[in-house]
Design a protein around this motif. Sequence first.
Motif, PDB file in Angstrom:
ATOM      1  N   PHE A 134      11.196   4.207  -0.510  1.00 49.06           N
ATOM      2  CA  PHE A 134      12.322   4.018  -1.429  1.00 49.06           C
ATOM      3  C   PHE A 134      12.699   2.538  -1.477  1.00 49.06           C
ATOM      4  N   GLY A 135      11.688   1.716  -1.752  1.00 50.65           N
ATOM      5  CA  GLY A 135      11.941   0.300  -1.973  1.00 50.65           C
ATOM      6  C   GLY A 135      11.793  -0.594  -0.772  1.00 50.65           C
ATOM      7  N   VAL A 136      11.832  -0.029   0.432  1.00 52.94           N
ATOM      8  CA  VAL A 136      11.821  -0.859   1.646  1.00 52.94           C
ATOM      9  C   VAL A 136      10.857  -0.261   2.656  1.00 52.94           C
ATOM     10  N   GLU A 137      10.063  -1.118   3.273  1.00 51.72           N
ATOM     11  CA  GLU A 137       9.228  -0.732   4.405  1.00 51.72           C
ATOM     12  C   GLU A 137       9.931  -1.213   5.666  1.00 51.72           C
ATOM     13  N   TRP A 138      10.621  -0.295   6.341  1.00 49.02           N
ATOM     14  CA  TRP A 138      11.496  -0.703   7.433  1.00 49.02           C
ATOM     15  C   TRP A 138      10.749  -1.300   8.613  1.00 49.02           C
ATOM     16  N   ASP A 139       9.528  -0.845   8.874  1.00 52.05           N
ATOM     17  CA  ASP A 139       8.750  -1.440   9.962  1.00 52.05           C
ATOM     18  C   ASP A 139       8.501  -2.922   9.697  1.00 52.05           C
ATOM     19  N   ALA A 140       8.170  -3.254   8.439  1.00 48.91           N
ATOM     20  CA  ALA A 140       7.946  -4.653   8.077  1.00 48.91           C
ATOM     21  C   ALA A 140       9.243  -5.455   8.173  1.00 48.91           C
ATOM     22  N   ALA A 169       0.815  -1.224   0.000  1.00 46.19           N
ATOM     23  CA  ALA A 169       0.000   0.000   0.000  1.00 46.19           C
ATOM     24  C   ALA A 169       0.843   1.267   0.000  1.00 46.19           C
ATOM     25  N   GLY A 170       2.048   1.206   0.531  1.00 49.45           N
ATOM     26  CA  GLY A 170       2.910   2.385   0.563  1.00 49.45           C
ATOM     27  C   GLY A 170       3.867   2.483  -0.603  1.00 49.45           C
ATOM     28  N   PHE A 171       3.625   1.733  -1.676  1.00 48.25           N
ATOM     29  CA  PHE A 171       4.560   1.646  -2.797  1.00 48.25           C
ATOM     30  C   PHE A 171       4.974   3.013  -3.347  1.00 48.25           C
ATOM     31  N   ALA A 172       4.029   3.918  -3.497  1.00 44.13           N
ATOM     32  CA  ALA A 172       4.326   5.211  -4.125  1.00 44.13           C
ATOM     33  C   ALA A 172       5.182   6.103  -3.243  1.00 44.13           C
ATOM     34  N   ARG A 230      18.480 -26.984  10.369  1.00 42.86           N
ATOM     35  CA  ARG A 230      18.865 -26.115   9.260  1.00 42.86           C
ATOM     36  C   ARG A 230      18.701 -24.649   9.672  1.00 42.86           C
ATOM     37  N   PRO A 231      19.475 -23.724   9.070  1.00 45.87           N
ATOM     38  CA  PRO A 231      19.432 -22.324   9.473  1.00 45.87           C
ATOM     39  C   PRO A 231      18.048 -21.723   9.277  1.00 45.87           C
ATOM     40  N   ALA A 232      17.678 -20.814  10.190  1.00 47.51           N
ATOM     41  CA  ALA A 232      16.424 -20.083  10.044  1.00 47.51           C
ATOM     42  C   ALA A 232      16.523 -19.152   8.851  1.00 47.51           C
ATOM     43  N   ARG A 233      15.383 -18.876   8.216  1.00 50.03           N
ATOM     44  CA  ARG A 233      15.349 -18.037   7.037  1.00 50.03           C
ATOM     45  C   ARG A 233      14.654 -16.723   7.351  1.00 50.03           C
ATOM     46  N   LEU A 234      15.148 -15.646   6.704  1.00 43.49           N
ATOM     47  CA  LEU A 234      14.513 -14.350   6.855  1.00 43.49           C
ATOM     48  C   LEU A 234      13.409 -14.236   5.832  1.00 43.49           C
ATOM     49  N   ALA A 235      12.166 -14.073   6.288  1.00 44.35           N
ATOM     50  CA  ALA A 235      11.020 -14.020   5.383  1.00 44.35           C
ATOM     51  C   ALA A 235      10.102 -12.896   5.811  1.00 44.35           C
ATOM     52  N   GLY A 236       9.399 -12.339   4.828  1.00 45.29           N
ATOM     53  CA  GLY A 236       8.400 -11.316   5.128  1.00 45.29           C
ATOM     54  C   GLY A 236       8.937  -9.921   4.908  1.00 45.29           C
ATOM     55  N   GLY A 237       8.018  -8.938   4.872  1.00 46.32           N
ATOM     56  CA  GLY A 237       8.401  -7.548   4.759  1.00 46.32           C
ATOM     57  C   GLY A 237       8.740  -7.086   3.367  1.00 46.32           C
ATOM     58  N   SER A 238       8.516  -7.869   2.344  1.00 42.07           N
ATOM     59  CA  SER A 238       8.920  -7.511   0.989  1.00 42.07           C
ATOM     60  C   SER A 238       7.943  -6.547   0.326  1.00 42.07           C
ATOM     61  N   THR A 239       8.488  -5.489  -0.241  1.00 43.29           N
ATOM     62  CA  THR A 239       7.705  -4.559  -1.051  1.00 43.29           C
ATOM     63  C   THR A 239       7.646  -5.064  -2.491  1.00 43.29           C
TER      64      THR A 239
END
Length: 231
Positions: A79-85, A73-76, A107-116
């Motif tokens: 600058f490419g990243v939603e830091w809160d997410a 929703a904040g795409f416009a 196995r190592p944990a994976r970083l997921a979520g927060g992608s614009t």
Amino acid sequence: MGWTLLALLALQLAFALRVATLAWSDAPSTAFQRSEAWRLWRAGELARWRHEGVAAPALGAQLPRAVIAAEDAGFADHFGVEWDAVRQAWSRLQRQRQSRSDSGPVRPARLAGGSTITQQLAKNLLLSGERTLARKGQELLITWMLEALLDKRRILTVYLNSVEWGDGVFGAEAAARHYLRKPAARLTAAEAARLAVLLPAPKRYGRRPDSAWVQARAQTILARMPAVRVP
């Protein structure tokens, strides 16, 4: 050390040049598309492949708005990243690591979520599907390249033309014709919302695009659409 640094710089330059070509390419071939085409070819199912890139006007007014409402929703404004997410995703990763360390080596944990939308485009264009910290770091650099070299409207156009919308279905035009038997430019707001619902898990949701869950989620997106800003 010097050669390693030069190799890393050369890799970033290659990525930047690839991003720059997107200024005029409406139907880029992404790393993810190539891996999916290879998978279908090996399974003898390449005939199912659908991909069609179109210029921004041919995407119509409704689908870009629906995808922003559903995905970013904040795409416009960012600058490419939603830091809160990103912070929320990092917190989840730390909890995963703590839980796994308590239960023994796994196995190592994976970083997921927060992608614009821009981050999703970066991942699909040039990177593997891994979710390691190193890959997320490279994704961040490519995200900033996209934001620096392309305007928001162009980023959205390339994303809509390249994103997966079902098993072997890539791009908004192919998705509109596959699911709704019409070009993307002629989609109604409700139809655009139904397509936008599929994006988080297109292979799964695409098998039942008329399910009750898809319909209910589409109504939520439809209600959000008037409030989002489209570049």
